[in-house]
Design an enzyme around this catalytic site. Structure first.
Site, mmCIF file in Angstrom:
data_model
loop_
_atom_site.group_PDB
_atom_site.id
_atom_site.type_symbol
_atom_site.label_atom_id
_atom_site.label_comp_id
_atom_site.label_asym_id
_atom_site.label_seq_id
_atom_site.Cartn_x
_atom_site.Cartn_y
_atom_site.Cartn_z
ATOM 1 N N ARG A 214 0.847 -1.194 0.000
ATOM 2 C CA ARG A 214 0.000 0.000 0.000
ATOM 3 C C ARG A 214 0.886 1.249 0.000
ATOM 4 O O ARG A 214 1.978 1.233 0.571
ATOM 5 C CB ARG A 214 -0.923 -0.004 1.217
ATOM 6 C CG ARG A 214 -1.917 -1.173 1.230
ATOM 7 C CD ARG A 214 -2.771 -1.183 2.474
ATOM 8 N NE ARG A 214 -3.717 -2.299 2.463
ATOM 9 C CZ ARG A 214 -3.473 -3.507 2.943
ATOM 10 N NH1 ARG A 214 -2.280 -3.764 3.493
ATOM 11 N NH2 ARG A 214 -4.381 -4.463 2.883
ATOM 12 N N LYS A 241 -2.582 -2.176 7.720
ATOM 13 C CA LYS A 241 -4.024 -1.937 7.779
ATOM 14 C C LYS A 241 -4.718 -3.011 8.598
ATOM 15 O O LYS A 241 -5.639 -2.722 9.365
ATOM 16 C CB LYS A 241 -4.588 -1.896 6.360
ATOM 17 C CG LYS A 241 -6.087 -1.647 6.292
ATOM 18 C CD LYS A 241 -6.566 -1.595 4.859
ATOM 19 C CE LYS A 241 -8.061 -1.343 4.797
ATOM 20 N NZ LYS A 241 -8.548 -1.258 3.395
ATOM 21 N N HIS A 304 -1.929 3.391 -5.677
ATOM 22 C CA HIS A 304 -2.512 2.164 -5.146
ATOM 23 C C HIS A 304 -2.724 1.132 -6.256
ATOM 24 O O HIS A 304 -2.848 -0.073 -6.001
ATOM 25 C CB HIS A 304 -3.854 2.482 -4.474
ATOM 26 C CG HIS A 304 -4.255 1.513 -3.413
ATOM 27 N ND1 HIS A 304 -4.733 0.250 -3.700
ATOM 28 C CD2 HIS A 304 -4.248 1.608 -2.069
ATOM 29 C CE1 HIS A 304 -5.009 -0.380 -2.569
ATOM 30 N NE2 HIS A 304 -4.721 0.408 -1.565
ATOM 31 N N ARG A 307 -0.923 -2.414 -6.910
ATOM 32 C CA ARG A 307 -1.401 -3.636 -6.271
ATOM 33 C C ARG A 307 -2.379 -4.371 -7.198
ATOM 34 O O ARG A 307 -2.323 -5.590 -7.349
ATOM 35 C CB ARG A 307 -2.067 -3.300 -4.942
ATOM 36 C CG ARG A 307 -1.086 -2.844 -3.883
ATOM 37 C CD ARG A 307 -1.770 -2.186 -2.677
ATOM 38 N NE ARG A 307 -2.749 -3.045 -2.018
ATOM 39 C CZ ARG A 307 -2.454 -4.011 -1.165
ATOM 40 N NH1 ARG A 307 -1.182 -4.290 -0.883
ATOM 41 N NH2 ARG A 307 -3.402 -4.714 -0.585
ATOM 42 N N HIS A 330 -3.872 -9.320 2.475
ATOM 43 C CA HIS A 330 -5.310 -9.389 2.697
ATOM 44 C C HIS A 330 -5.542 -10.444 3.761
ATOM 45 O O HIS A 330 -5.283 -11.631 3.539
ATOM 46 C CB HIS A 330 -6.039 -9.770 1.406
ATOM 47 C CG HIS A 330 -6.060 -8.655 0.407
ATOM 48 N ND1 HIS A 330 -6.318 -8.862 -0.928
ATOM 49 C CD2 HIS A 330 -5.859 -7.318 0.556
ATOM 50 C CE1 HIS A 330 -6.277 -7.691 -1.565
ATOM 51 N NE2 HIS A 330 -5.993 -6.752 -0.681
ATOM 52 N N TYR A 340 -1.149 -20.062 9.653
ATOM 53 C CA TYR A 340 -0.589 -21.136 8.816
ATOM 54 C C TYR A 340 -0.077 -20.568 7.495
ATOM 55 O O TYR A 340 1.030 -20.864 7.056
ATOM 56 C CB TYR A 340 -1.671 -22.191 8.556
ATOM 57 C CG TYR A 340 -1.230 -23.289 7.608
ATOM 58 C CD1 TYR A 340 -0.481 -24.368 8.066
ATOM 59 C CD2 TYR A 340 -1.559 -23.229 6.259
ATOM 60 C CE1 TYR A 340 -0.070 -25.379 7.201
ATOM 61 C CE2 TYR A 340 -1.152 -24.236 5.383
ATOM 62 C CZ TYR A 340 -0.409 -25.300 5.861
ATOM 63 O OH TYR A 340 -0.010 -26.280 4.999
#
Length: 376
Positions: A214, A241, A304, A307, A330, A340
């Site tokens: 970001r 974030k 942005h 991404r 995310h 994991y």
């Protein structure tokens, strides 16, 4: 009989006090300390307290009730909610701005238990009338979380914003503009490498497509987080974030850019310091301004958007969605799966990030349609 006098305790402070009786019991009320409270001020406060006593009201109890009421205003509870939230600095700043600019002037002074759906709707309709549809939606959400906090702490019975869902127009969903066609992406990459502005911003422009973090995460990068020998950038949780630490594998191309930049800014805290002071990172608009200077408007490419570019092309090339989403930070909804993935996908992400950088290099050098070499 009610009397006022000055008291000088052992600390040396000079305090104004008011003695009175209520229901047959002797009471004392503090009127403030001199010189902050002058003699004239103390007399005025004494007279106000005497009127209450004459009406059969305890001035001390009246003062406490006023303080309790002040503590239950929407503003007091909103600020309490903000203080308790573990928010990234940029997110906290946005919340404060929204409250101060649009919400508190309308709802701040009201006791939270007295605020109705009509009160909130009036504020939202005012924003809607000005065309601030996205702001209105954010304001409703923020008012709602403050009310939920008040409900959870037993200071109001419910959240009136629940009744307002769908009451105002919703803005059309817009995505960050991004270039996803390989040939146009090659043009963009050549433009980025030809940028003739400041060296710090030029380096950020070259790195943005390689790292696809970001924009705020990129500008806030610190040298203490980067290990060039290990080719990793570990972003701490408080900067992310989703409030979880994040590892960015550095391709050989990214390491080369950073080593060159380290010679200029490596003695300071920030990788991309402000040109005005090394104690702050570069402006949040620096990369966007550079894109505009290169001729890319907001409908074509955004900071942005790097991404989205990476996500689109990596998915098209068949990379596993879990690996891409992990690299984009995310967050998974399942905490166990989240931990994991963080542990198991790093080798795959290292290979993916190097293959991605090689792919961008080929596009920049003028290849028409570059076969994406998947590394395992």
């Amino acid at each position: 009989m009610a009397t006022a006098y000055a008291s000088v305790p052992p600390t040396g402070a000079r305090l104004w006090r008011f003695r009175y009786r209520h229901n047959g019991n002797a009471r004392m009320l503090s009127l403030g300390a001199w010189p902050a409270v002058t003699l004239a001020d103390a007399r005025q406060r004494r007279d106000e307290a005497r009127k209450l006593v004459a009406q059969g009201i305890d001035p001390s109890a009246a003062r406490k009730a006023t303080k309790d009421a002040d503590a239950l205003t929407f503003e007091a509870i909103a600020r309490e909610w903000l203080e308790r939230r573990d928010l990234a600095p940029a997110t906290a700043k946005k919340h404060h701005w929204l409250l101060e600019r649009h919400v508190l002037p309308v709802l701040g002074a009201k006791p939270i238990s007295s605020i109705t759906a009509a009160d909130v709707l009036g504020m939202l309709q005012g924003l809607e009338a000005r065309g601030l549809l996205e702001t209105a939606g954010r304001a409703r959400s923020q008012v709602s979380v403050v009310f939920r906090h008040a409900v959870a702490t037993l200071r109001t019975p419910g959240d009136p914003t629940v009744a307002l869902r769908g009451a105002i127009k919703t803005p059309k969903v817009t995505h960050h503009a991004a270039i996803t066609e390989p040939l146009k992406l090659g043009d963009l990459l050549r433009a980025l490498h030809a940028y003739r502005g400041g060296f710090v911003v030029a380096s950020a422009l070259k790195l943005a497509p390689l790292l696809f973090v970001r924009p705020g995460e990129l500008r806030d990068a610190e040298w203490s987080e980067i290990d060039l020998d290990a080719a990793t950038w570990c972003i701490p949780a408080h900067k992310m974030k989703m409030r979880a630490s994040h590892i960015v594998p550095l391709s050989s191309q990214a390491v080369a850019i950073l080593r060159e930049l380290q010679a200029l800014t490596g003695r300071g805290q920030y990788v991309f310091p402000s040109p005005r002071t090394s104690g702050r990172p570069m402006s949040e608009n620096a990369v966007t301004a550079a894109l505009r200077a290169l001729g890319y408007d907001g409908d074509t490419m955004t900071a942005h958007g790097f991404r989205s570019t990476a996500s689109t092309l990596l998915h098209e090339q068949g990379y596993p969605s879990d690996v891409i989403e992990r690299q984009l930070a995310h967050k998974e909804g399942n905490a166990v799966k989240d931990a994991y993935d963080r542990a198991q996908h790093l080798p795959e992400r290292i290979a993916m990030m190097q293959a991605w950088s090689d792919y961008l290099d080929a596009l920049r050098k003028g290849a028409d349609v570059v076969p994406f070499k998947r590394r395992r």
